[in-house]
Write a protein that holds these residues in place. Structure first.
Motif, PDB file in Angstrom:
ATOM      1  N   GLU A  58       0.828  -1.209   0.000  1.00 42.06           N
ATOM      2  CA  GLU A  58       0.000   0.000   0.000  1.00 42.06           C
ATOM      3  C   GLU A  58       0.856   1.251   0.000  1.00 42.06           C
ATOM      4  O   GLU A  58       0.677   2.165  -0.797  1.00 42.06           O
TER       5      GLU A  58
ATOM      6  N   PHE B   7       3.942   1.621  -0.793  1.00 39.00           N
ATOM      7  CA  PHE B   7       4.740   1.784  -2.003  1.00 39.00           C
ATOM      8  C   PHE B   7       3.909   2.417  -3.100  1.00 39.00           C
ATOM      9  O   PHE B   7       4.313   3.395  -3.737  1.00 39.00           O
ATOM     10  N   ASN B   8       2.726   1.855  -3.318  1.00 37.93           N
ATOM     11  CA  ASN B   8       1.888   2.385  -4.386  1.00 37.93           C
ATOM     12  C   ASN B   8       1.547   3.852  -4.148  1.00 37.93           C
ATOM     13  O   ASN B   8       1.572   4.676  -5.078  1.00 37.93           O
ATOM     14  N   LYS B   9       1.251   4.145  -2.908  1.00 38.34           N
ATOM     15  CA  LYS B   9       0.884   5.510  -2.589  1.00 38.34           C
ATOM     16  C   LYS B   9       2.051   6.450  -2.909  1.00 38.34           C
ATOM     17  O   LYS B   9       1.899   7.458  -3.586  1.00 38.34           O
TER      18      LYS B   9
ATOM     19  N   VAL C 108       4.627   6.010  -4.871  1.00 39.61           N
ATOM     20  CA  VAL C 108       5.006   6.113  -6.271  1.00 39.61           C
ATOM     21  C   VAL C 108       4.036   7.000  -7.022  1.00 39.61           C
ATOM     22  O   VAL C 108       4.438   7.897  -7.782  1.00 39.61           O
ATOM     23  N   ILE C 109       2.757   6.775  -6.786  1.00 36.46           N
ATOM     24  CA  ILE C 109       1.788   7.571  -7.528  1.00 36.46           C
ATOM     25  C   ILE C 109       1.904   9.032  -7.138  1.00 36.46           C
ATOM     26  O   ILE C 109       1.829   9.934  -7.990  1.00 36.46           O
TER      27      ILE C 109
END
Lengths: 116, 482, 246, 401
Positions: C143, C145-147, C149-150
């Motif tokens: 979670e 990481f995705n946050k 990166v985006i």
């Protein structure tokens, strides 16, 4: 609905469980070594003991359970144990064979002299 | 599938029954695999009877089930089921009864790790080939126990022969398997198969002269390890009556045969993956179509069709291998036990060792192969296609591929075109995900579903588990981003 | 259908890892016991095989696939040989069973039982070892990481580029691939690292660059030589001997 | 390789128990009801004892209660694979006692028929030998051709296995019209098939491995044990009753050109047409015994072709079969003929009181051939037993009578 999903099946298992399995195999192997009078039975006990130890190594190496795990070292140690167990089994079998040739039995209690 | 079902069950209000989905899926998987062996054995036995009939200038079965005797094996099976289950008085009853199941289970469990098409494998192990080799070697237990427990001297002879033979042949077999592993840099069968995509010149058997040579060694060792003529010493009917099978009858006997035919397919399937490109056809038809039309080969309907085509490719190759085994069986006399061991230790092992070193040098000094002499660059149905398999570190390759996939999805998500759509999230959820080519089921808001999905990935139930998980994470993070 | 009302309130989910652990552990321990109490040597070997195979299942569950397969291959495969010897050396009726005295049993079981109790107590005494948060941690990591990166993509405008243009930074790529592998295989792929460590390159500890540090190259060599010695020694011990007539 | 030499040097190997194993009488590769008691140490055989008598039917005793003409069907059932040859042997013996001379046409008929049966018998020997070694297909190829021969023989006498065609005094009937043409056609199509047999067995690498240097029997040993037929010639002894036998038998072959199939200076007669002797084959081993049979098939085909020519130009009738009630003269007669499996002797004694002989005895070739087995099957592996027994090509019906 509690009975459908008992805690024991919903909780993730921890390191202790694996260690317990390792301990069980270790103890069984040790008892096997102590009680069997058969050369091959003793050898099988040794295999179990080594196996129990291996499970410990691998469990400690797993990042599932601990952040600061053994890592590669645990795996490699387990591998060495396996390889050495194979070597040990080969030698032990050769000895058992020779013993059988000399005494016509594989009962270890009969081996009460050193002369071949 | 498991995720879908469990989500569905939970959504339907059957909370707490989510595990049922996994059980169902596991059962479906098991049934599928069992069918591969069972139906495979039925077909192979029929094939063997038909082929041997033709080889021997006769017709083979012609009556049961129409002109070609399609159902002959089924009829035989029914007959075997109705046979009396005999056990000799001298037998060790427990081991005698359990031995066929041991043999069958070993043959069966090897299929777990055998991929049938790109990614279509029950258990995606990154050491698949090693696992296969280990499990394949366990079939000897059943035979050994059967031989010992029968209490018959002929059975004992058969079992001892089998043990000697299998233990010896594991050495060259392992060495043969190491060569493709070395070339591909991975023990993952799916990856080995995918690295051979493209034109048939990309198949490992055409990689260099040594792989060409080692294939024949592998096939010979494979035949020996599954106990087929001319290496069928354990059941040599003209010497040992029927070897370890002497005292067996009825369904137990047929279990041994199912295991035998199952392993035959396993060995030839492994040969297909390791040397003949696995599920990749000689010409990358689906790759060409994909290039022309832009349909994705990674997911979606077209990908499924492509994988189905791959499945047919793979099964065709496997069946061809089995046919060759049948052909050999009906043409050759049987070797003697000492000759079998001699062949293993004096010929197969040195040749395999020689080929190993040969391949090492060949790839080390980058000798040309067929593929590099061709001017055409074959389109591939895989993004990680590089034109030829070469010594490389498998995980590096793997990283590139997965990362690129993830980047694509992230970039799509972060891109300005996607953002407005994501704002009216709940209603558009389904469409959104379809655009991404990911099948997302269920409501991502429910934390328990998400955990469940994670566990699926965690338990490694199937390799596709990562995709729904990623999708879940993406949807979650989308919310976070907004 | 009356279950429906209750079902919604219950959010507990079966942990398959746990289930499989209990299955293989029970198999392994059960057959080890069966082996202990069996007196027929061939049956013992058979039970040992199943016990070891299940133990390899336990090892698989810790995520070390390579060691598990190795266990199957060498331990279980090697036991075939034990089995053969068992059959060969006990062809005579008299040797099939060898009874142990009851006193021995009692003594061994008492000592063994207390040892087991001790070991188990020790294993369960550490609170942190009881269960693991690995899955939850993994989910949180993904979670996060995705946050990240985006967020960073949007902030530096990377997302406006063509989606085919891959633009993750190097650090992000490394983190991502690691995460993905852990999701896919449940564990970082160690097979390659194990192989490299055996030839002297420790990829998991790149920081160690001391002179003479060669990972496990030396033990590997020693074990190889050891195996060779054993091979020769066993062949020597078990060879056919020509003696003068006795 | 645990050949005879090796097993003797390994004297103090692993102390394993010797096992007594019964091979037969119900065993796939003992050719009927032969029972071998094997004493084995692991797979190595230290002692082999053949036990016979499971097919004993008192044929000889019955012969002392029947007239010679009536006993002909009993000879069929001795070597049931070569009934014609057995009929021939018995008929010639009775004719010798009665001092009866055959007409020319009957002589050639007998040669053609018995050689045809020899081919059929060798085909079975070849096919079952392949089966013994684990190769199934040659067996069916051999039986396919044998069926054609049986068709021919059926045309002649109406029977396919127990012919009773050749009787003392001649035959039960002349060859049917057009039969010789059919026979020639068969021979023409049969010749190329032999190449298949050579490809499948004779030159097959595995076959050679299994048979070459296995069960080596020296010429002296073969003679000492009274071996005969292909087994004897396979050891390099130049002896064939068709050439070296009694005049009453060899006179059948007067005018025929044929060579005894035996190795001379490393070559078989006309072997340039056929596969060469493999390098690891030793004279007297299983491979040679097999090869002699294969060459004899071709030799017999030659003889049949010649016989058909002779038959068509021959004059006279096909003999006058002896009547059941014909009184036998006082005296005794013994005659040996070259049957497919070796020399088959019949002995008849008559006291001159009536049509029933006083004594009838048969000398079985397979009995002598089998007597070598304990000697050959020492220190070999179990897998070599079918290889050796199969190459001896025994028929239990003849041994037990």
């Amino acid at each position: 609905m509690e009975w459908l999903t008992p805690d024991i099946l919903t909780e993730p298992v921890g390191l202790s469980h694996f260690l317990a399995v390792g301990a069980f195999l270790f103890v069984t192997g040790a008892v096997c070594m102590a009680t069997k009078r058969n050369t091959l039975g003793i050898l099988m006990g040794i295999e179990l003991v080594l196996n129990g130890a291996n499970i410990n190594f691998v469990a400690f190496a797993s990042p599932y359970f601990r952040e600061d795990n053994l890592g590669l070292d645990g795996h490699l140690m387990a591998l060495f144990v396996i390889v050495l167990a194979a070597a040990e089994a080969a030698v032990a079998l050769a000895i058992a064979l020779n013993y059988y040739n000399n005494y016509a039995t594989i009962d270890v209690d009969k081996a009460n002299e050193l002369k071949g | 599938m498991a995720e879908y079902l469990s989500t569905w069950i939970v959504e339907a209000g059957w909370d707490g029954w989510g595990w049922l989905a996994y059980l169902l899926v596991a059962l479906v998987y098991a049934a599928l695999l069992l069918n591969v062996i069972a139906v495979g054995a039925v077909v192979f036995i029929w094939m063997e009877r038909k082929i041997s009939g033709r080889i021997q200038d006769r017709l083979g079965p012609t009556r049961t089930g129409g002109k070609f005797g399609w159902l002959q094996t089924l009829a035989d099976g029914i007959k075997l089921l109705s046979k009396e289950d005999l056990m000799p008085g001298e037998a060790d009853s427990f081991l005698f009864k359990v031995a066929p199941y041991v043999a069958f289970a070993a043959g069966f469990s090897a299929f777990m790790a055998l991929p049938f098409s790109d990614g279509w494998v029950a258990l995606h192990l990154n050491i698949g080939i090693f696992f296969l080799l280990a499990v394949l070697g366990m079939e000897v237990f059943g035979v050994l126990l059967a031989g010992y427990a029968s209490g018959s001297k002929w059975s004992l002879f058969g079992a001892m022969r089998q043990a000697a033979q299998t233990v010896s042949y594991e050495v060259p077999l392992g060495m043969c398997l190491v060569i493709p592993v070395m070339i591909c840099g991975t023990m993952d069968l799916v990856s080995i198969g995918n690295q051979q995509s493209g034109l048939f010149t990309n198949w490992l058997i055409f990689h260099d002269p040594f792989t060409f040579m080692i294939f024949w060694v592998y096939f010979a060792c494979g035949i020996a390890s599954v106990n087929r003529a001319p290496f069928d010493l354990a059941e040599a009917e003209s010497e040992l009556v029927a070897g370890f099978l002497t005292e067996y009858s009825g369904i137990r006997w047929s279990l041994f045969f199912m295991a035998e035919y199952g392993s035959m397919f396993l060995v030839s399937g492994l040969a297909a993956i390791l040397f003949f490109g696995g599920w990749n056809g000689p010409f990358p038809i689906f790759g060409i179509i994909s290039e022309a039309t832009g349909w994705s080969l990674e997911s979606g309907v077209f990908a499924t069709i492509a994988r189905f085509g791959g499945l047919i490719n793979f099964i065709t190759k496997g069946v061809l291998g089995v046919t060759v085994m049948i052909w050999i069986r009906w043409s050759f006399p049987r070797l003697r036990i000492d000759q079998v061991i001699t062949m293993c230790l004096k010929y197969c092992v040195p040749i395999a060792a020689f080929c190993f070193i040969g391949v090492l040098f060949w790839t080390g000094i980058v000798m040309p192969n067929v593929n590099s002499m061709l001017s055409i660059e074959a389109p591939s149905n895989h993004e990680d296609y590089t034109g030829r398999a070469n010594i490389r570190e498998g995980w590096v390759k793997d990283v590139d591929y997965t990362v690129s996939q993830h980047e694509l999805s992230l970039a799509k998500k972060a891109g300005p075109k996607v953002l407005p759509e994501a704002e009216d999230d709940d209603a558009q959820e389904g469409d959104d995900d379809k655009k991404d080519g990911e099948q997302v089921e269920g409501n991502p808001d429910e934390p328990k579903v998400e955990v469940e999905v994670n566990k699926a990935a965690f338990n490694n139930l199937n390799n596709n588990a990562s995709q729904p998980l990623l999708a879940q994470q993406e949807s979650l993070s989308k919310k976070g981003a907004n | 259908m009356f279950l429906l009302a209750e079902a919604t309130s219950n959010a507990a989910v079966i942990n398959w890892h746990t289930v499989f652990f209990f299955v293989v552990a029970a198999l392994s321990c059960g057959f080890a016991l069966a082996m202990l109490f069996s007196s027929n040597i061939v049956r013992m070997a058979f039970f040992l095989v199943i016990s070891l195979a299940s133990a390899s299942g336990v090892i698989f569950l810790t995520g070390s696939h390579f060691v598990g397969a190795m266990q199957l291959m060498i331990y279980v495969g090697g036991t075939v040989v034990l089995l053969i010897f068992g059959v060969m050396l006990t062809a005579q009726e008299a040797f099939i069973t060898m009874k142990t005295k009851a006193g021995d049993w009692v003594l061994a079981l008492i000592v063994g039982g207390s040892l087991f109790a001790l070991l188990t107590q020790a294993a369960f005494s550490v609170e942190a070892w009881h269960s693991t948060d690995y899955q939850q941690d993994l989910v949180k990591e993904v979670e996060k990481f995705n946050k990240d990166v985006i967020a960073s993509m949007q902030s530096d405008g990377r997302a406006e580029l063509d989606v085919e243009d891959r633009k993750l930074t190097k650090e992000e790529r490394v983190t991502l691939s690691d995460l993905q592998k852990r999701i896919r295989h449940g564990y970082p792929e160690l097979t390659g690292q194990i192989g490299l460590a055996l030839v002297g390159v420790r990829t998991d500890q790149p920081s160690v660059e001391a002179t003479g540090y060669t990972g496990y190259l030396l033990p590997f060599e020693i074990v190889s030589v050891h195996l060779l010695v054993v091979l020769i020694g066993a062949a020597y011990l078990a060879r056919a001997k020509k003696r003068s007539a006795e | 390789m645990a050949t005879a030499e090796n097993s003797q040097t390994v004297e103090f190997d692993v102390r394993t128990d010797e096992m007594l194993v019964n091979m037969g009488p119900q065993h796939p590769s003992t050719h009927g009801v032969l029972r071998l008691v094997l004493r084995t140490d692991g797979e190595v055989i230290s002692e082999t004892t053949p036990h016979i008598g499971y097919l004993h039917r008192c044929a000889e005793k019955i012969g002392e209660n029947l007239t010679p003409r009536q006993w002909v069907p009993y000879t069929d059932r001795m070597d049931y694979l070569a009934g014609m040859n057995m009929n021939l042997g018995w008929s010639l013996t009775v004719e010798k006692l009665m001092k009866y001379d055959l007409p020319d046409k009957a002589r050639h008929t007998r040669v053609i028929i018995s050689e045809l049966n020899r081919i059929a018998s060798h085909l079975v020997g070849m096919g079952t030998y392949g089966l013994d070694l684990g190769s199934f297909s040659p067996f069916l190829y051999a039986f396919r051709e044998r069926e054609k021969i049986l068709d021919l023989l059926e045309d002649v006498c109406g029977a396919r296995l127990t012919y009773s065609y050749i009787t003392p005094g001649g035959m039960t009937a002349d060859l049917p019209k057009g039969w010789t043409k059919k026979c020639n056609e068969f021979l023409d199509q049969f010749l190329p098939v032999i190449a298949d047999y050579h490809a499948l067995l004779t030159t097959n690498a595995i076959f050679v491995k299994r048979t070459a240097n296995v069960g080596v029997m020296s010429a002296e040993m073969a003679i000492d044990y009274g071996c005969s037929g292909p087994v004897l010639r396979g050891s390099g002894v130049d002896y064939d009753l068709r050439r070296d036998g009694e005049e009453r038998y060899t006179s059948l072959y007067d005018g025929y050109a044929f060579e005894v199939i035996v190795e001379k200076d490393g070559h078989y007669p006309k072997d340039h047409d056929y596969p060469n002797v493999p390098t690891d084959a030793v004279l007297g081993d299983s491979w040679h015994r097999f090869y002699v049979r294969m060459l004899e098939v071709i030799q017999s085909m030659d003889i049949i072709r010649q016989g058909i020519d002779f038959y068509e130009s021959a004059t006279g009738d096909w003999g006058t079969p002896m009547k059941i009630s014909t009184k036998l003269p006082k005296g005794e007669a013994y005659l040996e003929t070259e049957c497919p499996r070796g020399q088959m002797g019949f002995y008849i004694v008559s006291d001159g009181t009536g049509p029933i002989p006083f004594r009838v005895r048969a000398r079985s070739s397979c009995f002598s051939n089998l007597s070598v087995a304990p000697e050959l099957c020492k220190g070999i592996l179990i897998a070599d037993i079918p290889s050796i027994i199969g190459s001896l090509d025994v028929v239990m019906g003849e041994i037990d009578r």
